[in-house]
Design a protein around this motif. Structure first.
Motif, PDB file in Angstrom:
ATOM      1  N   GLN A 187      71.339 -40.125 -37.768  1.00  0.00           N
ATOM      2  CA  GLN A 187      69.931 -40.053 -38.067  1.00  0.00           C
ATOM      3  C   GLN A 187      69.441 -38.617 -38.259  1.00  0.00           C
ATOM      4  OE1 GLN A 187      67.344 -42.619 -35.817  1.00  0.00           O
ATOM      5  NE2 GLN A 187      65.831 -40.972 -35.941  1.00  0.00           N
ATOM      6  N   HIS A 188      69.945 -37.714 -37.434  1.00  0.00           N
ATOM      7  CA  HIS A 188      69.605 -36.309 -37.612  1.00  0.00           C
ATOM      8  C   HIS A 188      70.033 -35.839 -38.989  1.00  0.00           C
ATOM      9  CE1 HIS A 188      67.788 -35.089 -34.003  1.00  0.00           C
ATOM     10  NE2 HIS A 188      68.846 -35.151 -33.219  1.00  0.00           N
ATOM     11  N   PHE A 189      71.231 -36.237 -39.354  1.00  0.00           N
ATOM     12  CA  PHE A 189      71.757 -35.844 -40.655  1.00  0.00           C
ATOM     13  C   PHE A 189      70.831 -36.325 -41.768  1.00  0.00           C
ATOM     14  CE2 PHE A 189      74.754 -36.848 -44.210  1.00  0.00           C
ATOM     15  CZ  PHE A 189      74.960 -35.531 -44.597  1.00  0.00           C
ATOM     16  N   LYS A 240      60.561 -32.098 -31.963  1.00  0.00           N
ATOM     17  CA  LYS A 240      61.511 -31.029 -31.649  1.00  0.00           C
ATOM     18  C   LYS A 240      62.486 -30.776 -32.801  1.00  0.00           C
ATOM     19  CE  LYS A 240      62.869 -33.038 -27.820  1.00  0.00           C
ATOM     20  NZ  LYS A 240      61.916 -34.152 -27.753  1.00  0.00           N
ATOM     21  N   THR A 241      62.782 -31.842 -33.551  1.00  0.00           N
ATOM     22  CA  THR A 241      63.762 -31.690 -34.633  1.00  0.00           C
ATOM     23  C   THR A 241      63.328 -30.620 -35.630  1.00  0.00           C
ATOM     24  OG1 THR A 241      63.963 -34.086 -34.407  1.00  0.00           O
ATOM     25  CG2 THR A 241      65.230 -33.052 -36.157  1.00  0.00           C
ATOM     26  N   LEU A 242      62.055 -30.661 -35.959  1.00  0.00           N
ATOM     27  CA  LEU A 242      61.537 -29.712 -36.931  1.00  0.00           C
ATOM     28  C   LEU A 242      61.610 -28.281 -36.388  1.00  0.00           C
ATOM     29  CD1 LEU A 242      60.391 -29.948 -39.724  1.00  0.00           C
ATOM     30  CD2 LEU A 242      58.099 -30.126 -38.750  1.00  0.00           C
ATOM     31  N   ILE A 257      71.716 -28.339 -29.268  1.00  0.00           N
ATOM     32  CA  ILE A 257      72.229 -29.532 -28.600  1.00  0.00           C
ATOM     33  C   ILE A 257      71.053 -30.438 -28.279  1.00  0.00           C
ATOM     34  CG2 ILE A 257      73.537 -30.391 -26.626  1.00  0.00           C
ATOM     35  CD1 ILE A 257      74.848 -27.704 -26.375  1.00  0.00           C
ATOM     36  N   ASP A 258      71.062 -31.621 -28.871  1.00  0.00           N
ATOM     37  CA  ASP A 258      69.940 -32.533 -28.664  1.00  0.00           C
ATOM     38  C   ASP A 258      70.226 -33.436 -27.468  1.00  0.00           C
ATOM     39  OD1 ASP A 258      67.531 -33.712 -29.036  1.00  0.00           O
ATOM     40  OD2 ASP A 258      68.115 -34.908 -30.778  1.00  0.00           O
ATOM     41  N   GLU A 259      69.191 -33.753 -26.750  1.00  0.00           N
ATOM     42  CA  GLU A 259      69.307 -34.669 -25.621  1.00  0.00           C
ATOM     43  C   GLU A 259      70.400 -34.215 -24.669  1.00  0.00           C
ATOM     44  OE1 GLU A 259      66.923 -36.537 -25.594  1.00  0.00           O
ATOM     45  OE2 GLU A 259      66.370 -36.849 -27.684  1.00  0.00           O
ATOM     46  N   GLN A 260      70.207 -33.046 -24.194  1.00  0.00           N
ATOM     47  CA  GLN A 260      71.167 -32.359 -23.330  1.00  0.00           C
ATOM     48  C   GLN A 260      71.756 -33.208 -22.224  1.00  0.00           C
ATOM     49  OE1 GLN A 260      72.737 -29.759 -22.257  1.00  0.00           O
ATOM     50  NE2 GLN A 260      72.599 -29.796 -20.029  1.00  0.00           N
TER      51      GLN A 260
HETATM   52 MG    MG Z   1      64.699 -36.082 -30.957  1.00  0.00          MG
END
Ligand code: MG
Ligand code: ADP
Length: 701
Positions: free
Chosen positions: A336-338, A306-308, A400-403
């Protein structure tokens, strides 16, 4: 569902058998103030007490049964943990033992030997004799005999209510005096065209049979009617908000795909997109190009990439001159996202930074400046991003990740960062069953990444008992020798739970002893963030082979070389949590393993959870199972919402009604968006009433 009428608004105090004292407890414990409130306080189940059994008929196969007879010889046996209250129940055909392990004092005080009782419970065999443990008891009076006839509703109650004589039977008595009168004042809440179309019982009837069912068939009809109504209004409300928002709220139009996106796609993309990723990127892009404001839920199982997808859409925003932010629920994940984005975007002219709770003041000031002047293109971070001090020049897209870790209210605050609200993409890896998605996220559009990157092998999952630990360790050793890494997971450390910390620490010591040749480290929520980050970095570089951790690593952490996760006390974790944890491995093309360690003795729910994990790696299947086992109230995130305050529907079981209600709600709004038609007048009235009652409805999204 409340109907306004002065009779129904009568304070509950004035009902026969209530009075000021009981009224006070009813208010405090159940929020019941008026006749109407009591009428809308539905039973949560029914027991079939149509038949009385004789003691000689008792057999082990029987489910819950009803007996009547005299109770004699109550006595307390055993001590401490083994203490129990035992008594005999006898009728003209025989004797059976009754046993209590809890509430012994209270029950032995209230039992009246020698008088006739109605006894209800499940027989089982102990030491070759039949007994019933913790039976429900009522004295065999005429009134009680009348009460237990047929299908008996069971109401939830509390200790305090019980002290005032309002156990389930007590509440039933109140309903028996209220319902026959009150139903005459109940106004219909669904228009005739709907009740006729779906053959739903009128509300009056439904109210009567839900409390005082005349048989199974009537009860089923009453339930269907009330469930439909509840789900219909819930969805109608959500759909209406969505439609209104789309009509009234303008969004930014991302009209073109430009150099940033194309350069990344053609030069920097580390691997070809899966077709699911492509499909979803397109869906989102289309949505952001319409001039409407996007509110979209991006679902995709753990590891589906999903990040991509989010990044590609952020690049489109940047191409159109906007800024983006990516918000994560924990600092570890934000960092980690950063790191991930930085690596992916290396060599691209994109300014990227991070704000979290531990960002130093001076640094933060600089950062905020860069955001406000538009120098920064992408900011990642935790909820620190929500603070009012964080201002953007032109925020175009919020991811928004992991809502499930964020409340609905937080989502709303991101809206206010611009005059025109940014597009919002909510990503969740906790798959949501369809019925739940329809109701809980009824106001969001949904995209699903339903395919894993190529070459992934499903994680092999096994259940192991504590006494086979050395075998398990041997297996882990082999994997590490082959160059892989392992997570060892312990239940969460709450501030107060000292014993969990002790478990973790002693587990860590044991690991150090068992794996002297390898490096291990321990990580948990009480460590300073910098310390945690250091350990995570070492683990990512394989300078640490075994990470002993709590659920701080639950979501998002990505170390593809880790191939084993051993979950200690797995019975203590919920299903979706286990699934998330398992998602930490299986992130490369190598075979990965998940070992669920439990004691030999397990409760049936825990066993069902473990079995589900062993049988499937499909997140959707797991979420359906989770919903069945726990009910929607406990599903991650839903508690905070207050939306799913369902009185009677059960999203795990009522999928068909959810869909029916959805279809009708859509039909109504397609024809009559403003609810102005005469045939929908009742709907408009009821919706207004509900809005008044549940102010929180309007805050959703
Ligand atoms: Mg993820
Ligand atoms: P999640 O959906 O759980 O957030 P991530 O975005 O963290 O998943 O992706 C999981 C892993 O899969 C990452 O290591 C990522 O680099 C990798 N990945 C993502 N998309 C692809 C793809 N199309 N092909 C191969 N690997 C991919």
């Amino acid at each position: 569902m409340n109907s306004v009428s002065s009779f129904l608004e009568t304070p509950v105090e004035y009902l026969k058998r209530v009075g000021p004292q009981r009224a006070e407890v009813l208010k405090k414990e159940l929020g019941i103030f008026t006749y109407s409130d009591l009428l809308h306080f539905f039973p949560f189940r029914y027991i079939d007490r149509t038949r009385f059994y004789k003691i000689k008929e008792v057999s082990e196969e029987l489910p819950y049964i009803q007996l009547s007879g005299k109770i004699t010889n109550p006595r307390i046996l055993g001590q401490k943990r083994g203490m129990r209250l035992v008594a005999e129940l006898s009728d003209e055909t025989g004797v059976i033992e009754l046993v209590w392990f809890q509430g012994i004092k209270w029950i032995s005080k209230t039992l009246r030997p020698g008088i006739e009782y109605i006894v209800f419970g499940k027989p089982s065999v102990f030491n070759g004799k039949f007994n019933i443990s913790h039976p429900a008891l009522e004295e065999k009076t005429d009134e009680n005999m009348e009460l237990v006839k047929g299908l008996q509703p069971v109401y939830s109650t509390t200790e305090l209510l019980k002290l005032k004589g309002l156990d389930s039977t007590g509440i039933l008595k109140l309903q028996r005096s209220l319902v026959p009168l009150a139903v005459n004042y109940v106004n219909e809440t669904l228009p005739e065209w709907i009740t006729a179309k779906l053959q739903l019982m009128p509300l009056k009837e439904a109210m009567k049979h839900i409390h005082l069912p005349a048989g199974n068939e009537m009860l089923a009809q009453a339930q269907r009617r009330l469930k439909f109504e509840e789900l219909f209004y819930l969805q109608l409300n959500m759909l209406r908000q969505k439609i209104n928002r789309e009509a009234e709220v303008k969004g930014f139009t991302f009209s073109h795909v430009g150099k940033t996106f194309n350069d990344f796609y053609n030069i920097h993309l580390p691997f070809p997109l899966t077709s699911a990723q492509k499909k979803v990127v397109k869906e989102i892009r289309r949505d952001m190009g319409t001039g409407k404001q996007m509110n979209r839920l991006l679902q995709g199982d753990v590891g589906s990439g999903k990040t991509l997808v989010a990044l590609l859409n952020m690049l489109i925003a940047i191409d159109n001159g906007y800024q983006c932010c990516l918000m994560a629920p924990t600092e570890i994940l934000a960092v980690q996202h950063f790191a991930t984005l930085k690596e992916l975007l290396a060599g691209m002219p994109i300014e990227l930074d991070i704000i979290t709770g531990s960002t130093k003041k001076r640094e933060k000031k600089k950062l905020l400046d860069k955001l406000e002047t538009g120098v920064l293109h992408i900011i990642t971070g935790t909820h620190a991003l929500i603070e009012d001090a964080v201002k953007f020049k032109r925020l175009g897209l919020v991811v928004i990740d992991e809502q499930h870790r964020f409340g609905v209210a937080q989502r709303a605050r991101m809206w206010q960062k611009n005059e025109t609200p940014p597009h919002v993409l909510v990503m969740t890896a906790t798959p949501i069953p369809r019925t739940l998605a329809m109701t809980f996220y009824g106001d969001l559009d949904v995209s699903v990444v339903d395919e894993m990157p190529p070459g992934r092998k499903p994680v092999k999952t096994v259940h192991s008992y504590d006494n086979r630990r050395s075998e398990v360790y041997g297996f882990i050793k082999k994997e590490i020798e082959a160059g892989r890494q392992a997570y060892i997971l312990y239940p969460l450390i709450e501030e107060s739970e000292k014993s969990d910390l002790e478990d973790l620490v002693s587990g860590f010591e044991e690991i150090q002893k068992a794996f002297p040749a390898y490096r291990s480290a321990m990580i948990h929520g009480r460590l300073k963030f910098a310390e945690r980050e250091k350990i995570m970095n070492l683990f990512a570089k394989n300078e640490i082979q075994i990470l002993v951790a709590t659920t701080v690593i639950e979501v998002g952490v990505n170390v593809p070389n880790a191939s084993i996760i051993l979950i200690e006390s797995a019975q203590r974790f919920g299903l979706s949590q286990l699934h998330q944890l398992r998602g930490r491995v299986g992130r490369s093309s190598c075979q990965s393993y998940c070992i669920l360690m439990t004691p030999y003795k397990l409760g049936s729910d825990a066993r069902a959870r473990i079995q589900t994990m062993v049988q499937t790696t499909d997140g959707f299947e797991i979420s359906e199972q989770d919903l069945k086992l726990r009910g929607p109230g406990d599903l991650a995130g839903t508690q905070q919402s207050g939306v799913l305050d369902l009185k009677i529907s059960d999203l795990a079981r009522d999928g068909i009604i959810v869909k029916q209600a959805r279809i009708i709600a859509e039909e109504v709004l397609a024809e009559d968006r403003e609810l102005r038609l005469r045939k929908n007048k009742i709907i408009a009235l009821q919706l207004a009433r509900l809005e008044k009652e549940k102010g929180n409805w309007s805050r959703i999204s």
